[in-house]
Scaffold this active site. Sequence first.
Site, PDB file in Angstrom:
ATOM      1  N   HIS A  68      17.407  14.163   5.224  1.00  0.00           N
ATOM      2  CA  HIS A  68      18.286  14.494   6.365  1.00  0.00           C
ATOM      3  C   HIS A  68      17.679  15.676   7.115  1.00  0.00           C
ATOM      4  O   HIS A  68      17.435  16.723   6.499  1.00  0.00           O
ATOM      5  CB  HIS A  68      19.685  14.831   5.816  1.00  0.00           C
ATOM      6  CG  HIS A  68      20.656  15.317   6.848  1.00  0.00           C
ATOM      7  ND1 HIS A  68      20.576  14.964   8.183  1.00  0.00           N
ATOM      8  CD2 HIS A  68      21.743  16.131   6.745  1.00  0.00           C
ATOM      9  CE1 HIS A  68      21.564  15.546   8.844  1.00  0.00           C
ATOM     10  NE2 HIS A  68      22.275  16.255   7.996  1.00  0.00           N
ATOM     11  N   ASN A  84       6.941  11.837  10.912  1.00  0.00           N
ATOM     12  CA  ASN A  84       6.155  10.609  11.035  1.00  0.00           C
ATOM     13  C   ASN A  84       4.674  10.947  11.033  1.00  0.00           C
ATOM     14  O   ASN A  84       4.298  12.123  11.067  1.00  0.00           O
ATOM     15  CB  ASN A  84       6.497   9.892  12.347  1.00  0.00           C
ATOM     16  CG  ASN A  84       7.813   9.124  12.292  1.00  0.00           C
ATOM     17  OD1 ASN A  84       8.284   8.761  11.210  1.00  0.00           O
ATOM     18  ND2 ASN A  84       8.386   8.872  13.436  1.00  0.00           N
ATOM     19  N   HIS A 102      12.784   2.218   8.327  1.00  0.00           N
ATOM     20  CA  HIS A 102      11.990   2.792   7.228  1.00  0.00           C
ATOM     21  C   HIS A 102      12.370   2.170   5.882  1.00  0.00           C
ATOM     22  O   HIS A 102      12.386   2.847   4.849  1.00  0.00           O
ATOM     23  CB  HIS A 102      12.160   4.307   7.147  1.00  0.00           C
ATOM     24  CG  HIS A 102      11.654   5.048   8.346  1.00  0.00           C
ATOM     25  ND1 HIS A 102      10.392   5.577   8.422  1.00  0.00           N
ATOM     26  CD2 HIS A 102      12.230   5.336   9.543  1.00  0.00           C
ATOM     27  CE1 HIS A 102      10.228   6.172   9.599  1.00  0.00           C
ATOM     28  NE2 HIS A 102      11.320   6.032  10.292  1.00  0.00           N
TER      29      HIS A 102
HETATM   30 FE1  HDD Z   1      14.762   8.559  11.606  1.00  0.00          FE
HETATM   31  C1  HDD Z   1      15.102   7.242   8.500  1.00  0.00           C
HETATM   32  C2  HDD Z   1      11.691   9.808  10.763  1.00  0.00           C
HETATM   33  C3  HDD Z   1      14.223   9.464  14.897  1.00  0.00           C
HETATM   34  C4  HDD Z   1      17.909   7.745  12.338  1.00  0.00           C
HETATM   35  N1  HDD Z   1      13.615   8.530   9.965  1.00  0.00           N
HETATM   36  C5  HDD Z   1      13.926   7.928   8.774  1.00  0.00           C
HETATM   37  C6  HDD Z   1      12.859   8.109   7.847  1.00  0.00           C
HETATM   38  C7  HDD Z   1      11.897   8.829   8.488  1.00  0.00           C
HETATM   39  C8  HDD Z   1      12.374   9.100   9.815  1.00  0.00           C
HETATM   40  C9  HDD Z   1      10.569   9.278   7.921  1.00  0.00           C
HETATM   41  C10 HDD Z   1      12.812   7.572   6.431  1.00  0.00           C
HETATM   42  C11 HDD Z   1      13.222   8.605   5.440  1.00  0.00           C
HETATM   43  C12 HDD Z   1      13.096   8.058   4.045  1.00  0.00           C
HETATM   44  O1  HDD Z   1      11.954   7.872   3.597  1.00  0.00           O
HETATM   45  O2  HDD Z   1      14.123   7.801   3.430  1.00  0.00           O
HETATM   46  N2  HDD Z   1      13.232   9.396  12.639  1.00  0.00           N
HETATM   47  C13 HDD Z   1      12.098   9.930  12.086  1.00  0.00           C
HETATM   48  C14 HDD Z   1      11.378  10.653  13.107  1.00  0.00           C
HETATM   49  C15 HDD Z   1      12.082  10.531  14.266  1.00  0.00           C
HETATM   50  C16 HDD Z   1      13.254   9.766  13.977  1.00  0.00           C
HETATM   51  C17 HDD Z   1      10.084  11.420  12.871  1.00  0.00           C
HETATM   52  C18 HDD Z   1      11.790  11.103  15.625  1.00  0.00           C
HETATM   53  C19 HDD Z   1      11.149  12.173  15.852  1.00  0.00           C
HETATM   54  N3  HDD Z   1      15.838   8.575  13.312  1.00  0.00           N
HETATM   55  C20 HDD Z   1      15.457   9.004  14.556  1.00  0.00           C
HETATM   56  C21 HDD Z   1      16.591   8.961  15.464  1.00  0.00           C
HETATM   57  C22 HDD Z   1      17.647   8.495  14.736  1.00  0.00           C
HETATM   58  C23 HDD Z   1      17.153   8.247  13.396  1.00  0.00           C
HETATM   59  C24 HDD Z   1      16.558   9.382  16.918  1.00  0.00           C
HETATM   60  C25 HDD Z   1      19.064   8.272  15.147  1.00  0.00           C
HETATM   61  C26 HDD Z   1      19.701   8.988  16.037  1.00  0.00           C
HETATM   62  N4  HDD Z   1      16.219   7.594  10.611  1.00  0.00           N
HETATM   63  C27 HDD Z   1      17.446   7.408  11.097  1.00  0.00           C
HETATM   64  C28 HDD Z   1      18.407   6.796  10.102  1.00  0.00           C
HETATM   65  C29 HDD Z   1      17.489   6.626   8.842  1.00  0.00           C
HETATM   66  C30 HDD Z   1      16.166   7.168   9.327  1.00  0.00           C
HETATM   67  C31 HDD Z   1      19.105   5.568  10.617  1.00  0.00           C
HETATM   68  C32 HDD Z   1      17.436   5.241   8.219  1.00  0.00           C
HETATM   69  C33 HDD Z   1      17.486   5.436   6.732  1.00  0.00           C
HETATM   70  C34 HDD Z   1      17.860   6.819   6.553  1.00  0.00           C
HETATM   71  O3  HDD Z   1      17.939   7.441   7.776  1.00  0.00           O
HETATM   72  O4  HDD Z   1      18.100   7.366   5.497  1.00  0.00           O
HETATM   73  O5  HDD Z   1      19.437   7.677   9.863  1.00  0.00           O
END
Ligand code: HDD
Length: 689
Positions: free
Chosen positions: A326, A134, A61
């Site tokens: 978060h 999402n 993202h």
């Molecule tokens: Fe995630 C970012 C949505 C599964 C780990 N996620 C992130 C963002 C969104 C989502 C919208 C961007 C937020 C922003 O604008 O800063 N993610 C989802 C959705 C998921 C999902 C709807 C499944 C239903 N994500 C998911 C899993 C993991 C992560 C299974 C890890 C176990 N997501 C992350 C992250 C991020 C992230 C690595 C990257 C940047 C951040 O968090 O701040 O922690």
Amino acid sequence: MASETTVDAGQQLTSNQGLKIADNQNTLKAGVRGPSLLEDQLFREKMTAFDHERIPERVVHARGAAAHGYFQVYEPMSRWTRAGFLNDPRARTPVFVRFSTVAGSRGSADTARDVRGFAVKFYTQEGNFDLVGNNIPVFFIQDAIKFPDLVHAAKPEADKEIPQASTAHDTFWDFISLMPESTHMIMWVMSDRAIPRSYRMMEGFGVHSFRFIDARGTSRFVKFHWKPLNNGVHGLAWDEALKLGGMDPDFHRRDLADAIDAGAFPEWELGVQVVEEADAERLGFDLLDATKIIPEELVPVRPIGKMVLNRNPDNYFAETEQVAYHVGNLVPGIDVSEDPLLQGRMFSYVDTQLTRLGGPNFHEIPINRAVVPVHNMNRDGFHRQTISKGRINYEPSSIDAPAIKEVPAAQGGFASAAVPVSGTKLRKRSESFGDHYSQATLFWQSQTPVEQQHIVEALQFELGKVAVPAVRQRMLANLVNVDTGLAARVAEVLGQPVPPASPRTPARRYAPSPALSMIRRNNPKSIAGRQVAVLAAPGVDAAGLEAMKAALLSAGAKVKVLSTRLGAVRDAAGGSVPVDHLIVTMPSVVFDAVMVPGGAASAAALKGSADAVHFVREAFKHAKPIAGLGEASDFLSAAGVLPAQAPGTRRPGITLGDAASAATLAPAFIADIAVHRHWDRGGKDVVAA
Ligand code: HDD
């Protein structure tokens, strides 16, 4: 929130220490042509700040755009949740919403085929609540331990870092073909949902089952939905998305900012599907499995409130880049479920932000701050802002009374849902997660033929870029389980036979769900913020042009006059019409519709312009509404977008009439724009001229 904004315009220039700067043009040198001096602390301060401007981009993202706004609940939701912001219809809870693509880097194109993030931070009076969702209601994988593998496979390949912001490559489809649980999500990602026309025209989903908890402590499962109130749910054509990637990589970012600047505030309704815990087993699939939806026909989506985005960020970095969402930012009355994907997310977000935002104090960055007082014994660390007074940094304490106090749940303290948990420690997937295909079939069967065709073409494109035949074969074997006809249509273009189906659990039958079709569920209300191109050349009929333009503007559209030369074109009555853009610099893909005014000389000149002809042919190919007044039909039929016998023949999305009737034709054109695309016109190829 952006409470510490500063405006530099008109102010005296200073250093970070407040020292007034006399010369910001020259380094300190030994003589006008001499070497620079190390003692130039003003140069060093400026250069150091610059050298360290970048922070790590989000690991997923990375590319996004955001806006401020508010959320307001319609009526108290106390029968389901004690969350304060969902119980006070008078309260406008501030929100900050960030939309994003997932796979591309920060500088990649907005229109890549991808899932879109839809992250909402609610600054409530009980602390910040983040709904990190999402624009697709399911996910690729069921267990968070597979997330790093999924993301590695989707990102550019490890050896050459190719391709950027695209899943059309071997490693992605290799992984997907080996993970049958991803098939439902793949159907969504191959649909036009993954190439939205605008962030304003997307649904949003919390994806997981969360929990609502009422004042008595009773817990129920809840799925969150965002439904656009005023803009519908619309996609681009794939060919258009590809071209936009080059012509305007900031297409979605610009669209959101422009709409808000113009006062066309996007609105969404927050809807909930609530399921009593006792009823969850009767659904026939597992609510803890993030690859499943609850069909709206089974459990209706109940609208509970409205979100309006009405203010653009002042500073991209300070707000959009530094915002940290978060899933664990919860408020009393809302809690997580045991969904193993969500459980993993509970760890990942803070962990990644420690690196991205450089330490544990990122909650103090203005955009991340709670709007209520924060008091605890967390101390120190990089970038600490708060100056905590006194010597007590532990709890309990007896000196320096009164001590800091816990807040019982009855008085607003957070209490986790009292869910009984027991079990043997193991690493195992629940059998109730085993049906990987039935809901993929449900999605496929719920689409209109045009939407199905787009899914087929997307799969042909993506798998057509896969070099390893065994991967394509394995994907086809999975697709057979979704629908044999679908697999056959993809296989035909790949030049491969349809293989036998891959192994599966017995299918469950669902009735098709019209709510899953973008076209069926659309209820277009407004054309606010849509872009309409007007093609004009010398001799144009200005009266018709102005009448149509006025109607479009009053409906909230943006209208731009395009011609082969900048400046102004002379109209038929001897006046002049200002030109906004050259046809070559603003191609048809950045517009939603095209209008060609009358005027014989103008139509003849456009007929002779290869750029103008290409413009309308491309708009036609992308199924966009076209309106032609008077002699414009000569040009349109010469360009091949009208049957030769034109005026009088009505095709979907084409409005024709004489120059004097612009005002009466406008409502039909506006209605066509609200529908957005006219795929039923048989769109792809232009009519032979
Ligand atoms: Fe995630 C970012 C949505 C599964 C780990 N996620 C992130 C963002 C969104 C989502 C919208 C961007 C937020 C922003 O604008 O800063 N993610 C989802 C959705 C998921 C999902 C709807 C499944 C239903 N994500 C998911 C899993 C993991 C992560 C299974 C890890 C176990 N997501 C992350 C992250 C991020 C992230 C690595 C990257 C940047 C951040 O968090 O701040 O922690």
